[in-house]
Design an enzyme around this catalytic site. Structure first.
Site, PDB file in Angstrom:
ATOM      1  N   GLU A  51      28.175 -36.678  73.156  1.00 21.91           N
ATOM      2  CA  GLU A  51      28.264 -35.896  74.304  1.00 21.91           C
ATOM      3  C   GLU A  51      28.053 -36.676  75.422  1.00 21.91           C
ATOM      4  O   GLU A  51      28.525 -36.209  76.707  1.00 21.91           O
ATOM      5  CB  GLU A  51      27.272 -34.366  74.237  1.00 21.91           C
ATOM      6  CG  GLU A  51      27.873 -33.493  73.178  1.00 21.91           C
ATOM      7  CD  GLU A  51      27.366 -33.721  71.657  1.00 21.91           C
ATOM      8  OE1 GLU A  51      26.834 -34.578  71.573  1.00 21.91           O
ATOM      9  OE2 GLU A  51      27.434 -32.704  71.057  1.00 21.91           O
ATOM     10  N   PHE A 113      18.419 -21.384  66.123  1.00 19.53           N
ATOM     11  CA  PHE A 113      19.161 -22.597  65.735  1.00 19.53           C
ATOM     12  C   PHE A 113      19.888 -23.204  67.026  1.00 19.53           C
ATOM     13  O   PHE A 113      20.820 -22.394  67.366  1.00 19.53           O
ATOM     14  CB  PHE A 113      19.889 -22.541  64.450  1.00 19.53           C
ATOM     15  CG  PHE A 113      20.436 -23.588  64.061  1.00 19.53           C
ATOM     16  CD1 PHE A 113      19.824 -24.686  63.525  1.00 19.53           C
ATOM     17  CD2 PHE A 113      21.960 -23.640  64.287  1.00 19.53           C
ATOM     18  CE1 PHE A 113      20.471 -25.933  63.251  1.00 19.53           C
ATOM     19  CE2 PHE A 113      22.490 -24.701  63.587  1.00 19.53           C
ATOM     20  CZ  PHE A 113      21.746 -25.997  63.234  1.00 19.53           C
ATOM     21  N   GLN A 114      19.729 -24.351  67.019  1.00 18.57           N
ATOM     22  CA  GLN A 114      20.525 -24.900  68.166  1.00 18.57           C
ATOM     23  C   GLN A 114      20.425 -24.193  69.681  1.00 18.57           C
ATOM     24  O   GLN A 114      21.216 -24.182  70.419  1.00 18.57           O
ATOM     25  CB  GLN A 114      21.683 -25.284  67.894  1.00 18.57           C
ATOM     26  CG  GLN A 114      22.004 -26.223  66.812  1.00 18.57           C
ATOM     27  CD  GLN A 114      23.600 -26.818  66.527  1.00 18.57           C
ATOM     28  OE1 GLN A 114      24.316 -26.122  66.948  1.00 18.57           O
ATOM     29  NE2 GLN A 114      23.570 -28.072  66.003  1.00 18.57           N
ATOM     30  N   LYS A 163      27.368 -17.177  72.823  1.00 16.62           N
ATOM     31  CA  LYS A 163      28.336 -17.146  71.932  1.00 16.62           C
ATOM     32  C   LYS A 163      29.048 -15.851  71.811  1.00 16.62           C
ATOM     33  O   LYS A 163      30.231 -15.582  71.910  1.00 16.62           O
ATOM     34  CB  LYS A 163      28.036 -17.502  70.489  1.00 16.62           C
ATOM     35  CG  LYS A 163      29.034 -17.604  69.704  1.00 16.62           C
ATOM     36  CD  LYS A 163      28.823 -18.264  68.429  1.00 16.62           C
ATOM     37  CE  LYS A 163      30.037 -18.581  67.409  1.00 16.62           C
ATOM     38  NZ  LYS A 163      29.696 -19.006  66.079  1.00 16.62           N
ATOM     39  N   MET A 484      18.928 -58.245  83.327  1.00  8.80           N
ATOM     40  CA  MET A 484      18.232 -57.863  84.286  1.00  8.80           C
ATOM     41  C   MET A 484      16.783 -57.562  84.135  1.00  8.80           C
ATOM     42  O   MET A 484      16.032 -58.150  84.834  1.00  8.80           O
ATOM     43  CB  MET A 484      18.776 -56.618  85.077  1.00  8.80           C
ATOM     44  CG  MET A 484      18.361 -56.069  86.262  1.00  8.80           C
ATOM     45  SD  MET A 484      18.706 -57.633  87.685  1.00  8.80           S
ATOM     46  CE  MET A 484      20.254 -57.191  88.263  1.00  8.80           C
TER      47      MET A 484
END
Lengths: 577, 164
Positions: A51, A113-114, A163, A484
């Site tokens: 993502e 969940f999630q 949802k 760097m």
């Protein structure tokens, strides 16, 4: 009015907002929306492999085109993976709309969940965010999101959609607002006319002026106006890292980038200026060095659309709140009626600047030892890239030495060609951003200048390039070290390379690229560089990964000495101002 | 420098957290905070007091303006204004002498005793912060069991309004 499910409304609203492409990754809470995408053809979805890359790709698309980038992710890990991308866009004022699925309303707060509080997690790094509470609100909220993201000082907007809001069984009337108006958000573009006149008067009376232009000029599509104004005045102009391309990099009046790794002449000119004309720049700490020693003799004129940018780090003497485009437009209208600047003083100023250039300029002096044999200097790779691409490529970068070399040596003549994470400094930005630019301009040359450190932060996107036919070219400056970090360790930690080296564990990038179905090349001899690079860019339809072994010992110079004025710099490992 | 900033805000979910988050995110202080819906239920009125130098206060006000939900921001301390804070104090009140002394102090400070038990008083007092501090000081010998302060509410004097 047509009745639609919330999922269909999301996609219909995107279409009506003018969205063609959505970058994203599906998951449970977003599946109703994904099903809606499947059942139509107007809005196309590009599946990424992580993502974070979806957000960077939408960001690269936005930077290359000036349009709003759109992202769709699921709840929980989908949303949190997007966070680095959102923060990157926020720091660089890039317009994005990020739609995240959320657990159903009834489950919010139950540690479902999630479940992640996306509005909460993203709060400090978004311009604004919304949580949808009713399917009827989806269309108007999406319209607001695009309006907020793209107006004023642009930035990312999150729309979090539980949802149950997109349930296919619940249909509500769809209408997309023709116009958005919000009583609490009315960005002001027009600068104060009195301030504009004062600013012009001061600007024209300057004897040692510098125009200091930043990313705001590019975001606001004001490059042409700025170029016209700078040419009329014949004033020296420097660009910030974010502003490169706002003024043609190969023009005589361009004195290079300023700041930490800015040119000697740009930092000297700033320090000795009597008037600094800051346009769409924010006096970032990577520009100013110590603010109490910043440009001691300068009267500062500052144009910015965001009032909080004015006098945040360095006080402005003549602030103008307004968009770069409208304010520069107003200035140009007034300019011809006003007396011209003092030509003699300006000639003296240019003579001083030309002298600085001749002495320590990175374009006119030999700033680094010549490449030859197996010694390939990273600067020469960028110069070669400029030559082979005719200076006309979209160049994205990751973060580190390669980024600074690209900024210094690829002289950008056009805006929106240089795409890098300036504010947040996000490694892993370059490849997905290149995908976004390539999607927007399928026939253009898009090169991602990266290092073997940064590229591995989102290398999985080589698979995305295969799936969606995005033939980006990867120019990997491979010095087998986090360059760097290593440079700072050389300079400040007596060359103790804590976790900045990993030579025995690097992958075979050629084989890796080939495993993804692309073309890999390894360059170890300087005299192969040009021919290999030409071969690379001739393969128009292929992703090519050029793994170029560069000098590991090289540092980026000039480098400002921290805690000092702008013009205090290391010019090489042994030479300082 | 102490400042009292009044904000008119959309009464939207998350609006308050954006204001509060701004302060912690940018390293500003909130000394007191007071918020409630207005007579127009779509709006919230928020009063906060903060301390900072002039540059910081200027940034705070600009940053507050920048929040999308913010409609108006005003620094009340810029002009004449009225500020009030409500305090509820529970004190031990045992014996006639102590109870009468407390009643006296409450009267002097123009407070009210709003709850009484055989061994305690709950006192309500309104005023600016200094007055409330002075009251606590005045009854120090008795000692407080619990103190609740609302944080400052403020309004400009005269013909100045904070409206949409």
């Amino acid at each position: 009015m047509e009745n639609l499910s919330g999922g269909d409304i999301v996609i219909r609203a995107l279409r009506d907002a003018g969205v063609e492409y959505v970058w994203g990754y599906p998951g449970g809470s977003a599946l109703h929306i994904y099903d809606a995408i499947f059942r139509q053809d107007d809005v196309k979805h590009l599946l990424v492999r992580h993502e974070q890359a979806a957000v960077h790709a939408a960001d690269g698309f936005a930077r290359a085109t000036g349009k709003v980038g759109t992202v769709l992710v699921t709840s929980g890990p989908g949303a949190t993976n997007a966070i680095t991308g959102i923060a990157t866009a926020y720091m660089d004022s890039i317009p994005l709309v990020v739609i995240s699925g959320q657990v159903p309303s009834s489950k919010i707060g139950e540690d479902a969940f999630q479940e992640t509080d996306m509005v909460g997690v993203s709060r400090p790094i978004v311009k604004h965010s919304f949580l949808i509470k009713r399917p009827e609100d989806i269309a108007a909220t999406i319209a607001k999101a695009y309006y907020i993201a793209s107006t004023g000082r642009p930035g990312p907007v999150v729309v979090d959609i539980p949802k149950d809001m997109t349930d296919p069984a619940i249909k509500v009337p769809y209408s997309y607002p023709k116009q958005v108006s919000m009583r609490s958000y009315q960005p002001n573009e027009r600068g104060h006319s009195g301030q504009i006149k004062r600013a012009l008067k001061t600007l024209l009376a300057a004897k040692q002026p510098v125009i200091y232009a930043g990313g705001g000029v590019i975001i606001d599509n004001a490059s042409e106006l700025l170029t016209t104004l700078a040419r009329k005045l014949n004033y020296p102009i420097t660009n910030t890292l974010m502003g490169l391309g706002a003024y043609p990099g190969s023009d005589r009046q361009f004195i290079g980038m300023l700041g930490m790794h800015g040119t000697y002449e740009a930092n000297q000119a700033m320090h000795h200026a009597d008037v600094i004309f800051a346009v769409g720049a924010r006096f970032d700490d990577r520009v100013t060095n110590a603010t109490d020693k910043f440009c001691p003799n300068a009267t500062i004129i500052h144009i910015d659309i965001d009032p909080t940018c004015i006098s945040k780090t360095v006080g402005a003497d003549i602030p103008i709140v307004g968009s770069c485009k409208t304010v520069l437009g107003d200035m140009l209208e007034l300019l011809d009626a006003l007396p011209a600047p003092d030509g003699e003083a300006l000639n003296r100023w240019w003579a001083t600047i030309d002298d600085w250039r001749a002495r320590h300029g990175i374009y006119t002096a030999d700033r680094f030892e010549p490449s030859g044999g197996t010694l390939i200097k990273p600067q020469d790779v960028i110069k070669m890239l400029h030559k082979v691409t005719g200076g006309d490529a979209f160049v994205t970068s990751d973060v580190g030495q390669h980024q600074m070399f690209a900024a210094q040596y690829y002289l950008f003549d056009k805006p929106r060609r240089w795409i890098n994470s300036g504010g947040l400094g996000t490694m892993g930005f370059g490849l997905p951003a290149a995908m976004g630019a390539q999607l927007a301009f399928p026939d253009a040359t898009v090169a991602c200048v990266t290092g073997e450190g940064s590229i591995q932060m989102n290398i999985q996107e080589l698979s995305t390039c295969t799936q969606h036919g995005l033939p980006v070219k990867i120019i990997n400056l491979n010095n087998s070290a986090l360059g760097m970090v290593r440079q700072w360790q050389d300079m400040q930690y007596s060359a103790r390379y804590a976790s900045s080296v990993y030579e025995d564990s690097l992958p075979d990038f050629v084989a890796l690229t080939e495993a993804y179905g692309h073309v890999g090349m390894r360059v170890t001899e300087f005299d192969q560089l040009e021919s290999k690079m030409r071969e690379c860019f001739a393969l128009k339809d292929r992703v090519v990964f050029m793994d170029i072994v560069v000098d590991r010992a090289e540092h980026v110079y000039p480098m400002q000495i921290a805690g000092n004025a702008m013009n205090e710099m290391w010019l090489s490992k042994t030479e300082r101002t | 420098m102490r400042r009292i900033i009044s904000i008119l805000l959309e009464n939207e979910p998350g609006a308050l957290s954006r204001v509060v988050g701004l302060f912690s995110q940018r390293g500003y202080n909130i000394d007191t905070l007071n918020v409630a819906p207005t007579e127009d239920p779509t709006l919230s009125r928020l009063t906060l007091s903060t301390t900072g130098d002039e540059k910081m206060v200027e940034q705070i006000i600009k940053q507050l303006h920048k929040l999308i939900d913010t409609i108006k921001v005003v620094d009340l301390s810029d002009g004449p204004h009225v500020e009030r804070e409500l305090m509820l104090v529970k004190v031990r009140a045992v014996g006639a002498e102590q109870r009468s002394e407390l009643k006296n102090s409450v009267e002097i400070f123009r407070g009210h005793i709003v709850d009484v038990t055989p061994s305690s008083y709950t006192i309500q007092l309104a005023g600016d912060g200094k007055k409330l501090d002075a009251f606590i000081e005045a009854i120090r010998e008795v000692g407080t069991m619990e103190v609740v302060r609302s944080g400052i509410s403020g309004i400009a004097r005269g013909e100045k309004f904070l409206l949409v």
